[in-house]
Design an enzyme around this catalytic site. Structure first.
Site, PDB file in Angstrom:
ATOM      1  N   HIS A  37     -49.416   6.334 -28.926  1.00 53.58           N
ATOM      2  CA  HIS A  37     -48.851   7.338 -29.541  1.00 53.58           C
ATOM      3  C   HIS A  37     -47.304   7.563 -28.867  1.00 53.58           C
ATOM      4  O   HIS A  37     -46.641   8.666 -29.024  1.00 53.58           O
ATOM      5  CB  HIS A  37     -49.479   8.819 -29.380  1.00 53.58           C
ATOM      6  CG  HIS A  37     -50.759   8.786 -30.305  1.00 53.58           C
ATOM      7  ND1 HIS A  37     -50.468   9.503 -31.372  1.00 53.58           N
ATOM      8  CD2 HIS A  37     -52.006   8.237 -30.120  1.00 53.58           C
ATOM      9  CE1 HIS A  37     -51.808   9.764 -31.951  1.00 53.58           C
ATOM     10  NE2 HIS A  37     -52.688   8.759 -31.196  1.00 53.58           N
ATOM     11  N   SER A  70     -61.527  -6.667 -53.895  1.00 58.19           N
ATOM     12  CA  SER A  70     -61.530  -6.545 -52.506  1.00 58.19           C
ATOM     13  C   SER A  70     -63.022  -7.007 -52.123  1.00 58.19           C
ATOM     14  O   SER A  70     -63.889  -6.412 -52.729  1.00 58.19           O
ATOM     15  CB  SER A  70     -61.434  -5.371 -51.778  1.00 58.19           C
ATOM     16  OG  SER A  70     -62.142  -5.015 -50.635  1.00 58.19           O
ATOM     17  N   GLY A 131     -62.134   0.729 -39.439  1.00 59.22           N
ATOM     18  CA  GLY A 131     -62.351   2.223 -38.834  1.00 59.22           C
ATOM     19  C   GLY A 131     -62.461   1.852 -37.143  1.00 59.22           C
ATOM     20  O   GLY A 131     -62.816   2.863 -36.634  1.00 59.22           O
ATOM     21  N   ALA A 132     -62.331   0.507 -36.716  1.00 59.03           N
ATOM     22  CA  ALA A 132     -62.646   0.266 -35.508  1.00 59.03           C
ATOM     23  C   ALA A 132     -61.378   0.435 -34.777  1.00 59.03           C
ATOM     24  O   ALA A 132     -61.140   0.113 -33.262  1.00 59.03           O
ATOM     25  CB  ALA A 132     -63.176  -1.005 -35.278  1.00 59.03           C
ATOM     26  N   LEU A 134     -58.556  -1.221 -35.201  1.00 63.46           N
ATOM     27  CA  LEU A 134     -57.940  -2.398 -35.194  1.00 63.46           C
ATOM     28  C   LEU A 134     -56.949  -2.752 -36.017  1.00 63.46           C
ATOM     29  O   LEU A 134     -56.520  -3.957 -36.378  1.00 63.46           O
ATOM     30  CB  LEU A 134     -58.980  -3.696 -34.722  1.00 63.46           C
ATOM     31  CG  LEU A 134     -60.056  -3.492 -33.876  1.00 63.46           C
ATOM     32  CD1 LEU A 134     -61.172  -4.374 -34.095  1.00 63.46           C
ATOM     33  CD2 LEU A 134     -59.399  -3.315 -32.659  1.00 63.46           C
ATOM     34  N   SER A 137     -55.862  -1.510 -41.788  1.00 59.44           N
ATOM     35  CA  SER A 137     -54.860  -1.089 -43.042  1.00 59.44           C
ATOM     36  C   SER A 137     -53.547  -1.994 -42.885  1.00 59.44           C
ATOM     37  O   SER A 137     -52.984  -2.420 -43.808  1.00 59.44           O
ATOM     38  CB  SER A 137     -54.584   0.236 -43.133  1.00 59.44           C
ATOM     39  OG  SER A 137     -55.300   1.117 -42.072  1.00 59.44           O
ATOM     40  N   GLU A 169     -47.564   2.866 -46.200  1.00 56.99           N
ATOM     41  CA  GLU A 169     -48.671   3.645 -45.392  1.00 56.99           C
ATOM     42  C   GLU A 169     -48.160   5.144 -45.115  1.00 56.99           C
ATOM     43  O   GLU A 169     -48.735   6.012 -45.743  1.00 56.99           O
ATOM     44  CB  GLU A 169     -48.813   3.305 -44.105  1.00 56.99           C
ATOM     45  CG  GLU A 169     -49.913   3.935 -43.294  1.00 56.99           C
ATOM     46  CD  GLU A 169     -50.910   2.895 -42.444  1.00 56.99           C
ATOM     47  OE1 GLU A 169     -50.890   1.761 -42.557  1.00 56.99           O
ATOM     48  OE2 GLU A 169     -51.691   3.517 -41.956  1.00 56.99           O
ATOM     49  N   ASP A 181     -48.131  -1.175 -35.836  1.00 55.62           N
ATOM     50  CA  ASP A 181     -49.279  -2.060 -36.347  1.00 55.62           C
ATOM     51  C   ASP A 181     -48.763  -3.187 -37.103  1.00 55.62           C
ATOM     52  O   ASP A 181     -49.097  -4.177 -37.066  1.00 55.62           O
ATOM     53  CB  ASP A 181     -50.473  -1.134 -36.964  1.00 55.62           C
ATOM     54  CG  ASP A 181     -50.924  -0.098 -36.056  1.00 55.62           C
ATOM     55  OD1 ASP A 181     -50.732  -0.198 -34.914  1.00 55.62           O
ATOM     56  OD2 ASP A 181     -51.549   0.759 -36.703  1.00 55.62           O
TER      57      ASP A 181
HETATM   58  C1  GLA Z   1     -52.020   4.027 -35.066  1.00 54.97           C
HETATM   59  C2  GLA Z   1     -50.786   4.176 -35.674  1.00 54.97           C
HETATM   60  C3  GLA Z   1     -49.591   3.390 -34.734  1.00 54.97           C
HETATM   61  C4  GLA Z   1     -49.592   4.140 -33.414  1.00 54.97           C
HETATM   62  C5  GLA Z   1     -51.207   4.480 -32.790  1.00 54.97           C
HETATM   63  C6  GLA Z   1     -51.215   5.255 -31.747  1.00 54.97           C
HETATM   64  O1  GLA Z   1     -52.683   2.866 -34.766  1.00 54.97           O
HETATM   65  O2  GLA Z   1     -50.987   3.280 -36.773  1.00 54.97           O
HETATM   66  O3  GLA Z   1     -48.798   3.702 -35.571  1.00 54.97           O
HETATM   67  O4  GLA Z   1     -49.199   5.396 -33.443  1.00 54.97           O
HETATM   68  O5  GLA Z   1     -52.175   4.938 -33.786  1.00 54.97           O
HETATM   69  O6  GLA Z   1     -50.674   4.329 -30.632  1.00 54.97           O
END
Ligand code: GLA
Length: 388
Positions: A37, A70, A131-132, A134, A137, A169, A181
């Site tokens: 975050h 998919s 949803g884990a 990782l 998306s 996104e 990500d």
């Molecule tokens: C998700 C978001 C990222 C980041 C994390 C928390 O993975 O996609 O941009 O904010 O949460 O660090």
């Protein structure tokens, strides 16, 4: 270089569209060593790429249409939902829902950025648990972004591509995530973590070789599922903006130090800001230790990060707290919840023979009547690329 995963994606494409794909691209999921975050607060993150991810087998379409399929959506019994057809000129935020919104959003964002990608057929396959936490998306977005730009012969710099995938996104799917990500999926190098300054965009590869120190990084999937669209993720983003506004700065990155937080009268905002400021510091300390080859020194920082996310940012969940405590109690050097929060995975630094830790976490879960957690080795791997 092909791979069984790429071959399987190509076969899935052929079975769906009765023709061969022109190529298969892959983007990895990510783990985040530390820096949670902080990205949307203009701070520092230190993610690395996993050896699993999403495959996109793709070929040009003769019409201005995006056809998507998919294997996972079809496998979930989604039937027709596993197969989607979208005219390119109908693409607009909100026009596509479900899994297809991510690839469709990428096409929309590419075109918005002035890259006129033509119609395409894309077949998606993935070996990432969803949803884990990782970043399945981002892996989907980045595999498709790379496939479509390369198919169109467009040379888009990776950092720009990451920003485009993030825009998909944020503005098409409607989830207010940061840049971590997509950057991890597109910029990481094998054997390294990526130190990213989310304010300047400066990206540095930092060596991350736990095996050299007799250690291993493991992802513990707590099986508690989160969905960023439904979770408190957006609420935390807003609180951070409120804290910055109250402190008279543009983002929490600009806060001079912890002393400045005394000016925040709201105790909740003060805790949120304290997490972000201390977490940025921990990222830099972790990167410095890794540069000195001291992987074993970072365990303490992982534990501090978890405490901060649990107590100050308040986004941990019971399974994560139990996994972290059990892992550390059984010999992990450090462990922390990972990702957006409220569900997903824990990352832990273990001695190479981590059997005792696995057993302790499993026993703690069984004792509470929870399903067994999943364990995934996480060797720092390469970013997105064409596989065949
Ligand atoms: C998700 C978001 C990222 C980041 C994390 C928390 O993975 O996609 O941009 O904010 O949460 O660090």
């Amino acid at each position: 270089m092909s791979s069984p995963g790429a071959d399987q994606a190509a076969q899935w494409f052929a079975a769906q569209y009765a023709s061969a794909p022109e190529g298969v691209w892959h983007a990895p999921g990510r783990a985040n060593l530390i820096g949670e975050h902080t990205d949307y607060n203009d701070g520092f993150v230190l993610p690395f790429a996993l050896d699993r991810g999403t495959f996109a087998a793709a070929a040009p379409h003769q019409d201005a249409v995006l056809e998507l399929t998919s294997r996972q959506a079809a496998g979930r019994g989604a039937g027709a939902a596993g197969r989607v057809e979208i005219p390119l000129d109908s693409l607009a935020p909100g026009s596509v829902t479900g899994w297809a919104a991510y690839p469709a959003g990428v096409v929309w964002a590419l075109r918005e950025a002035g890259y006129p990608v033509p119609g395409a057929r894309v077949a998606v396959d993935s070996d990432l648990p969803q949803g884990a936490g990782l970043s399945s998306s981002a892996a989907l977005e980045c595999a498709v972004a790379l496939a479509l730009t390369e198919l169109a012969g467009l040379d888009v710099a990776r950092q720009e591509l990451a920003a485009i995938a993030r825009r998909a996104e944020n503005d098409f799917v409607g989830v207010p995530t940061g840049i971590m990500d997509q950057s991890a999926a597109l910029l990481c190098q094998a054997g390294h973590a990526l130190l990213l300054d989310c304010r300047s965009g400066e990206a540095d590869s930092v060596p991350l070789n736990p095996a050299r120190s007799g250690l291993t990084l493991v992802i513990i999937d707590t099986r508690a599922r989160h969905a960023l669209t439904e979770s408190g993720y957006g609420a935390r983003h807003i609180e951070c903006e409120e804290a910055a506004r109250a402190l008279g700065v543009r983002t929490l990155r600009e806060v001079a130090g912890l002393e400045s937080l005394a000016a925040l009268t709201d105790p909740v905002l003060r805790r949120r800001a304290r997490h972000v400021i201390t977490e940025n510091q921990r990222v830099l300390e972790t990167a410095a230790l890794l540069r000195q080859g001291q992987v074993d020194g970072i365990g303490r920082l992982l534990n501090e990060s978890h405490a901060s996310l649990r107590d100050d940012f308040e986004i941990s969940w019971p399974e994560a707290d139990v996994a972290v405590d059990a892992a550390v109690g059984a010999g992990a050097l450090g462990a922390r919840m990972m990702g957006g929060g409220f569900g997903g995975s824990v990352i832990a630094l273990l001695p190479q023979d981590g059997a005792a830790v696995h057993e302790a976490v499993r026993a703690a879960f069984r004792g509470r009547g929870w399903p067994d957690p999943g364990f995934l080795n996480a060797p720092p791997s390469s970013s997105a690329r064409r596989l065949r």
